[in-house]
Write an enzyme that holds these catalytic residues in place. Structure first.
Site, PDB file in Angstrom:
ATOM      1  CE  LYS A 228      -7.145 -10.828   3.635  1.00 55.40           C
ATOM      2  NZ  LYS A 228      -6.541  -9.560   3.207  1.00 55.40           N
TER       3      LYS A 228
ATOM      4  NE  ARG B  10       3.095 -12.297  -0.759  1.00 53.94           N
ATOM      5  CZ  ARG B  10       2.373 -11.400  -0.107  1.00 53.94           C
ATOM      6  NH1 ARG B  10       1.066 -11.573   0.037  1.00 53.94           N
ATOM      7  NH2 ARG B  10       2.933 -10.316   0.408  1.00 53.94           N
TER       8      ARG B  10
ATOM      9  NE  ARG C 187      -5.190   0.200   2.900  1.00 57.53           N
ATOM     10  CZ  ARG C 187      -5.079  -1.124   3.005  1.00 57.53           C
ATOM     11  NH1 ARG C 187      -6.072  -1.908   2.619  1.00 57.53           N
ATOM     12  NH2 ARG C 187      -3.974  -1.648   3.493  1.00 57.53           N
TER      13      ARG C 187
ATOM     14  CB  SER D 294       4.851  -2.136   3.501  1.00 55.67           C
ATOM     15  OG  SER D 294       3.910  -2.606   2.553  1.00 55.67           O
TER      16      SER D 294
ATOM     17  CG  ASP E  21      -3.014  -7.703   8.876  1.00 53.72           C
ATOM     18  OD1 ASP E  21      -2.941  -6.456   8.785  1.00 53.72           O
ATOM     19  OD2 ASP E  21      -2.830  -8.460   7.913  1.00 53.72           O
TER      20      ASP E  21
ATOM     21  CE  LYS F 136      -1.515  -2.613   7.786  1.00 48.87           C
ATOM     22  NZ  LYS F 136      -0.698  -3.129   6.709  1.00 48.87           N
TER      23      LYS F 136
HETATM   24  C1  S3P Z   1      -0.125  -8.190   3.483  1.00 50.77           C
HETATM   25  C2  S3P Z   1       0.731  -7.339   4.102  1.00 50.77           C
HETATM   26  C3  S3P Z   1       0.359  -6.451   5.211  1.00 50.77           C
HETATM   27  C4  S3P Z   1      -0.983  -6.825   5.818  1.00 50.77           C
HETATM   28  C5  S3P Z   1      -2.005  -7.186   4.794  1.00 50.77           C
HETATM   29  C6  S3P Z   1      -1.522  -8.330   3.922  1.00 50.77           C
HETATM   30  C7  S3P Z   1       0.382  -9.005   2.371  1.00 50.77           C
HETATM   31  O1  S3P Z   1       0.299  -5.129   4.710  1.00 50.77           O
HETATM   32  O2  S3P Z   1      -1.459  -5.794   6.638  1.00 50.77           O
HETATM   33  O3  S3P Z   1      -3.215  -7.557   5.416  1.00 50.77           O
HETATM   34  O4  S3P Z   1      -0.249 -10.009   1.993  1.00 50.77           O
HETATM   35  O5  S3P Z   1       1.434  -8.649   1.826  1.00 50.77           O
HETATM   36  P1  S3P Z   1       1.639  -4.250   4.629  1.00 50.77           P
HETATM   37  O6  S3P Z   1       2.666  -5.121   4.053  1.00 50.77           O
HETATM   38  O7  S3P Z   1       1.388  -3.085   3.753  1.00 50.77           O
HETATM   39  O8  S3P Z   1       1.933  -3.873   6.053  1.00 50.77           O
END
Ligand code: S3P
Length: 441
Positions: free
Chosen positions: A24, A29, A125, A169, A321, A348
């Site tokens: 995903k 991206r 969020r 993050s 996750d 989340k």
């Molecule tokens: C993600 C980053 C994570 C993850 C999310 C997908 C991403 O979040 O929990 O499901 O694709 O950059 P955070 O980077 O905010 O922790």
């Protein structure tokens, strides 16, 4: 139409080879970067889940065309900062925090006002984490209490920033990197470690980005305003989706699974490191490098005598996750497992730390909580026989998957609601479960 399933039988011994759905993070991206490239990018095996479909709808609203032929999406990039809108528009990111945070970075220079909205879960969020750095760049951005809806109006006077990202993050880090692409000069980002797909993809595109890996942080330098050409990408499998099948196999009886072609980027591999520390023997075979990402087949066998773990919190970001499903393994392991500094879990799609604890307690697991640290008292003989129903979990896809794997490995009669939540990240989850022998009604 009903949106629940019933599971009343544990899964029988299996020996299978499967593929899980595509990654995903990389799907989102690849679409966003293709929208900024010059020319038509070809993306194969894109994940067709709701979060990714919302990403496609978003670039379409911003004037970027695409079409699908067989299993390839052709995305007609307009070049950096060439989104083509003539008036104020609204973008709906649905359930996706990744789309919402990353698109804000790409809108740093947008000519008309854009309103960003999302579903109930996304609307509660926190966005201060991206609003703050975007304002430093000079972006005009307003929100109510740092939540959606957000209005953003790009600026022609962006300036590069130096920023310390202390949360770990990848969404924040990527938002900043994408905003930096539109900015004259070099942005310097000192970022606590998190998944690095954005950096790797930009490197693969020969974009002038320099990543210096330090012990606790990555120092990332991004030179703005460099055009890059369209590209081809074949999206590998998602380790986060694979994690449910890894644990299913681990906790089942005399079973084995090979999950082919999974992205095993180190910044995502916390689940495997943690489970192997707990006594699992998960192996990565046929390793190869693809466009800077590491890909492998994940080989898992059932394991009876798993042991507890005192989980180092420097693994948190690489398993962020996957903690829910890791907690299930801790519940079956011998001894008391300890996990620390889990505050990000509550930020989340749902408050996953609170719900995870509630879930474990509901299946009879002893658990202690001290702020954001927890102790899980494992019991290798844990089996379930009562009726269970999971309700009110804000349609969080990962809690739906966790409930299914719990039912199939520990037993009990389960009614599991919000089946459609699987469409967020892993639409063929139930189909694959059935293929390996799960009985689901
Ligand atoms: C993600 C980053 C994570 C993850 C999310 C997908 C991403 O979040 O929990 O499901 O694709 O950059 P955070 O980077 O905010 O922790």
């Amino acid at each position: 139409m009903s949106d629940h399933i019933f599971i009343s039988n544990k899964i029988k011994t299996f020996k299978k080879k499967i593929k899980v759905s595509s990654d995903k993070s990389i799907s989102i991206r690849s679409i966003l970067l293709a929208s900024q490239a010059v020319g038509t990018s070809k993306i194969k095996n894109l994940l067709e889940s709701e979060d990714v479909i919302n990403t496609l709808k978003t670039i379409k609203k911003l004037g970027v065309n695409f079409k699908k032929i067989r299993n390839t999406y052709y995305i007609e990039g307009l070049g950096l900062n060439n989104f083509d809108i003539k008036k104020k528009i609204t973008i709906n990111a649905g359930n996706s925090g990744t789309l919402a945070r990353l698109i804000l970075g790409l809108l740093a220079k947008i000519k008309f006002r854009v309103k960003l909205i999302g579903d109930k879960s996304l609307s509660r969020r926190d966005f201060s984490r991206v609003i703050k750095p975007l304002r430093l760049f000079g972006v005009n951005i307003t929100s109510r209490n740092n939540c959606l809806p957000i209005e953003i109006h790009g600026s022609n006077f962006l300036r590069p920033i130096t920023y310390n990202e202390n949360i770990g993050s990848a969404q924040v880090k990527s938002c900043i990197i994408l905003a930096a692409l539109h900015t004259p000069g070099t942005t310097i980002l000192n970022s606590k470690k998190s998944r690095n797909h954005t950096e790797l993809m930009l490197k693969f595109l020969n974009y002038p980005i320099d990543v210096q890996n330090r012990k606790k942080i990555d120092k990332i330098l991004i030179k703005g305003q460099t055009q890059f050409k369209s590209f081809d990408y074949d999206v590998p499998g998602d380790i986060s989706s694979a994690s449910f099948f890894i644990v299913l196999t681990l906790l089942s009886n005399k079973s084995q699974i090979i999950i082919e072609n999974v992205n095993v980027n180190r910044s995502r591999l916390g689940i495997i490191t943690i489970l192997n520390k707990m006594g699992a023997n998960i192996k990565l075979k046929n390793k190869k490098i693809y466009n800077g990402e590491e890909i492998a087949d994940v080989v898992v066998k059932s394991k009876k005598d798993l042991k507890s773990i005192n989980c180092p919190s420097n693994l948190n970001s690489s398993a962020i996750d996957e903690f829910l499903i890791i907690f299930l393994v801790a519940a079956k392991a011998k001894g008391i497992s300890r996990f620390q500094n889990l505050e990000e879990m509550n930020k989340k799609e749902s408050k996953r730390l609170n719900l995870g604890i509630k879930f474990l307690k509901s299946i009879g697991v002893k658990i202690e909580r001290f702020n954001n640290d927890i102790n899980i008292y494992g019991n290798p003989n844990l089996i379930l026989s009562k009726n269970f129903e999971m309700k009110n979990f804000l349609k969080d896809h990962r809690i739906f998957f966790l409930s299914c794997i719990t039912a199939l490995t520990l037993g009990g009669n389960w009614k599991i609601n919000d089946k459609k939540s699987a469409n967020t990240s892993f639409p063929n989850f139930l189909k694959i479960l059935r293929k390996i022998g799960a009985r689901i009604h």
